[in-house]
Design a protein around this motif. Sequence first.
Motif, PDB file in Angstrom:
ATOM      1  N   GLU A 182     -12.469  -5.789  82.160  1.00  0.00           N
ATOM      2  CA  GLU A 182     -11.926  -4.949  81.096  1.00  0.00           C
ATOM      3  C   GLU A 182     -12.064  -3.475  81.452  1.00  0.00           C
ATOM      4  OE1 GLU A 182     -13.372  -5.418  77.035  1.00  0.00           O
ATOM      5  OE2 GLU A 182     -12.326  -7.333  77.055  1.00  0.00           O
ATOM      6  N   GLU A 183     -13.273  -3.128  81.998  1.00  0.00           N
ATOM      7  CA  GLU A 183     -13.487  -1.725  82.398  1.00  0.00           C
ATOM      8  C   GLU A 183     -12.500  -1.328  83.486  1.00  0.00           C
ATOM      9  OE1 GLU A 183     -17.571  -1.186  83.513  1.00  0.00           O
ATOM     10  OE2 GLU A 183     -18.192  -1.730  81.468  1.00  0.00           O
ATOM     11  N   GLU A 184     -12.339  -2.257  84.469  1.00  0.00           N
ATOM     12  CA  GLU A 184     -11.425  -1.957  85.573  1.00  0.00           C
ATOM     13  C   GLU A 184     -10.001  -1.769  85.052  1.00  0.00           C
ATOM     14  OE1 GLU A 184     -13.808  -4.243  89.125  1.00  0.00           O
ATOM     15  OE2 GLU A 184     -11.851  -4.981  88.497  1.00  0.00           O
ATOM     16  N   LEU A 185      -9.667  -2.665  84.097  1.00  0.00           N
ATOM     17  CA  LEU A 185      -8.321  -2.618  83.524  1.00  0.00           C
ATOM     18  C   LEU A 185      -8.107  -1.291  82.794  1.00  0.00           C
ATOM     19  CD1 LEU A 185      -6.213  -4.914  83.557  1.00  0.00           C
ATOM     20  CD2 LEU A 185      -6.714  -5.260  81.168  1.00  0.00           C
ATOM     21  N   GLU A 186      -9.145  -0.904  82.024  1.00  0.00           N
ATOM     22  CA  GLU A 186      -9.041   0.360  81.296  1.00  0.00           C
ATOM     23  C   GLU A 186      -8.860   1.521  82.253  1.00  0.00           C
ATOM     24  OE1 GLU A 186     -12.170   1.334  78.498  1.00  0.00           O
ATOM     25  OE2 GLU A 186     -11.640  -0.489  77.407  1.00  0.00           O
ATOM     26  N   ALA A 191      -7.669   1.386  85.301  1.00  0.00           N
ATOM     27  CA  ALA A 191      -6.335   1.317  85.926  1.00  0.00           C
ATOM     28  C   ALA A 191      -5.281   1.813  84.949  1.00  0.00           C
ATOM     29  CB  ALA A 191      -6.041  -0.117  86.343  1.00  0.00           C
ATOM     30  N   TYR A 192      -5.492   1.444  83.641  1.00  0.00           N
ATOM     31  CA  TYR A 192      -4.518   1.859  82.628  1.00  0.00           C
ATOM     32  C   TYR A 192      -4.511   3.384  82.495  1.00  0.00           C
ATOM     33  CZ  TYR A 192      -2.354   2.547  78.081  1.00  0.00           C
ATOM     34  OH  TYR A 192      -1.560   2.990  77.082  1.00  0.00           O
ATOM     35  N   ARG A 193      -5.736   3.952  82.488  1.00  0.00           N
ATOM     36  CA  ARG A 193      -5.847   5.415  82.367  1.00  0.00           C
ATOM     37  C   ARG A 193      -5.137   6.099  83.546  1.00  0.00           C
ATOM     38  NH1 ARG A 193     -11.240   6.214  82.761  1.00  0.00           N
ATOM     39  NH2 ARG A 193     -11.669   4.577  81.285  1.00  0.00           N
ATOM     40  N   LEU A 194      -5.405   5.533  84.743  1.00  0.00           N
ATOM     41  CA  LEU A 194      -4.814   6.106  85.957  1.00  0.00           C
ATOM     42  C   LEU A 194      -3.291   6.026  85.906  1.00  0.00           C
ATOM     43  CD1 LEU A 194      -6.303   7.142  88.526  1.00  0.00           C
ATOM     44  CD2 LEU A 194      -5.551   5.052  89.632  1.00  0.00           C
ATOM     45  N   LEU A 195      -2.841   4.842  85.432  1.00  0.00           N
ATOM     46  CA  LEU A 195      -1.397   4.611  85.339  1.00  0.00           C
ATOM     47  C   LEU A 195      -0.763   5.620  84.380  1.00  0.00           C
ATOM     48  CD1 LEU A 195       0.305   2.284  86.561  1.00  0.00           C
ATOM     49  CD2 LEU A 195       0.339   1.286  84.298  1.00  0.00           C
ATOM     50  N   LYS A 196      -1.483   5.835  83.259  1.00  0.00           N
ATOM     51  CA  LYS A 196      -0.960   6.740  82.236  1.00  0.00           C
ATOM     52  C   LYS A 196      -0.892   8.170  82.803  1.00  0.00           C
ATOM     53  CE  LYS A 196      -1.653   7.523  77.353  1.00  0.00           C
ATOM     54  NZ  LYS A 196      -1.937   8.930  77.444  1.00  0.00           N
ATOM     55  N   GLU A 197      -1.993   8.534  83.500  1.00  0.00           N
ATOM     56  CA  GLU A 197      -2.011   9.884  84.090  1.00  0.00           C
ATOM     57  C   GLU A 197      -0.875  10.039  85.089  1.00  0.00           C
ATOM     58  OE1 GLU A 197      -5.857  10.631  85.793  1.00  0.00           O
ATOM     59  OE2 GLU A 197      -6.799  10.515  83.808  1.00  0.00           O
ATOM     60  N   THR A 198      -0.722   8.994  85.942  1.00  0.00           N
ATOM     61  CA  THR A 198       0.330   9.060  86.964  1.00  0.00           C
ATOM     62  C   THR A 198       1.699   9.149  86.311  1.00  0.00           C
ATOM     63  OG1 THR A 198      -1.083   7.589  88.207  1.00  0.00           O
ATOM     64  CG2 THR A 198       1.086   7.965  89.117  1.00  0.00           C
ATOM     65  N   ARG A 199       1.862   8.331  85.229  1.00  0.00           N
ATOM     66  CA  ARG A 199       3.154   8.352  84.536  1.00  0.00           C
ATOM     67  C   ARG A 199       3.409   9.747  83.955  1.00  0.00           C
ATOM     68  NH1 ARG A 199       3.628   6.090  78.780  1.00  0.00           N
ATOM     69  NH2 ARG A 199       2.695   8.126  78.578  1.00  0.00           N
ATOM     70  N   ASP A 200       2.353  10.322  83.308  1.00  0.00           N
ATOM     71  CA  ASP A 200       2.514  11.663  82.732  1.00  0.00           C
ATOM     72  C   ASP A 200       2.903  12.667  83.810  1.00  0.00           C
ATOM     73  OD1 ASP A 200       1.872  10.564  80.389  1.00  0.00           O
ATOM     74  OD2 ASP A 200      -0.139  11.436  80.226  1.00  0.00           O
ATOM     75  N   GLN A 201       2.205  12.514  84.964  1.00  0.00           N
ATOM     76  CA  GLN A 201       2.498  13.452  86.056  1.00  0.00           C
ATOM     77  C   GLN A 201       3.933  13.272  86.550  1.00  0.00           C
ATOM     78  OE1 GLN A 201      -0.565  12.855  88.929  1.00  0.00           O
ATOM     79  NE2 GLN A 201      -2.056  14.019  87.748  1.00  0.00           N
ATOM     80  N   LEU A 202       4.338  11.989  86.610  1.00  0.00           N
ATOM     81  CA  LEU A 202       5.702  11.707  87.073  1.00  0.00           C
ATOM     82  C   LEU A 202       6.732  12.315  86.126  1.00  0.00           C
ATOM     83  CD1 LEU A 202       5.882   8.061  88.361  1.00  0.00           C
ATOM     84  CD2 LEU A 202       6.830  10.089  89.438  1.00  0.00           C
TER      85      LEU A 202
END
Length: 417
Positions: free
Chosen positions: A162-166, A168-179
């Motif tokens: 769950e922690e890893e997923l969270e 990864a989700y945070r990273l994904l969100k940041e990357t998406r925002d950056q994109l």
Amino acid sequence: MRANKTFAEFDDSGTEHPVRPMADPVAIISLNGLVIALNNAFLEFTGYGEDELAGKPLGLFTETPFDAVLAAGVDGCIDMIFRKRDGRRLALTASISSICGKEGFDALALVARCPAETECREGRALIGEVMAAREEIKKRIDYLEDFRTGILQMVKEIDRSEEELEGAYRLLKETRDQLVQSSKMSVLGELASDLAHELSQPVTIIKGLSQNMVESLDEGSACHEKVKLILHAIKKMESVIKHLRIFSRKDAPAMAPTDLNRVINEAFVMIKELLSSHAIEVRMDLKPLPLILGSPVRLEQVIINIVTNARDAMPKGGVLEIRTSAESAGGKPCAVLSISDSGVGIPADNLKRIFDPFFTTKEPGKGTGIGLSISYGIVKEHDGEITVESAPGRGTTFHITIPAANPPERNSAGDFE
Ligand code: ADP
């Protein structure tokens, strides 16, 4: 002589009943199966009186047929079921011995053995069952223990996943925002570049012509003043075009080793003008920094944009703090600049949008909403990061982190890193 032997009786349910210590019970049986004599221990453990048993057949107190006793043979052993006077049954092992009279072998001695030595069969069977049940229970407990350990392990794994997923989700969100941010920026960059290109030619022509006219017209004449106003306006336009170019990154200057502290000091020559008459106290704390690979003009632009916003956020005055420090990000040296104000702060909803092009909360004519998006683009151009911390009523701090030039060059204190 064995003094402290213990007999145990088992009732029909298999429950064990201790019997007080006694000598081995002995019965002398004739060869036709009749009781000849008994000792006290025998009478005691069967509960009969001597006269009740003497001369009586063996079948009175045992369920084991006399034939079976004979078949066990002299000096043999036999498991027998005795029946006591009160009806209780008792399983015991008896040893058989021969008694020799004058004419030779004419009777048998039955010696009932203490259960501690022989274990009665029923008791043994019961103990076996209990042991088997215990073994089974132990196996089940072990299995349940393994199961519990497995479940605990699984719960831990689930927590970790769950922690890893969270993460990864945070990273994904940041990357998406950056994109999203960078795609918006690239579309706007194209637009700005086209606009700057289209405008620069007519602006150059107008500027040239108005300069000629200013020179040829009589100074002080009404026309001269009007053309001077045109020239002034056109210079403003030129500066806007310059900003558009910076924004579009089409005229990217070559990056050179740059001392961020020096850029800040130079920017403040201009910034002082911005802050004058705003009752803003400026506090500077500049620490030696490694050189970065940068464009002083663009970095100056970032500082001016942020300070202009800070000034607008402190309409009644306040404190502006500029701090720099040498730090390391991801194991690599970098220069960090923090600009804090004690102004109105930014609500959480707006905080997500401040780097968006054209996002402004200022009155029409006062804000364009491109200052921070330009700053974002410039910091990215320097492989850096720009972040913001703010809360309504608690001021705002921008952090800019730019990696040191590689290999490290002389820093602002004059030392080599
Ligand atoms: P502009 O200043 O033209 O509005 P910017 O992109 O520079 O455009 O800023 C966008 C918005 O971010 C501002 O309108 C303001 O709402 C908010 N903002 C930026 N810096 C600050 C600050 N230091 N304090 C409060 N709000 C700020």
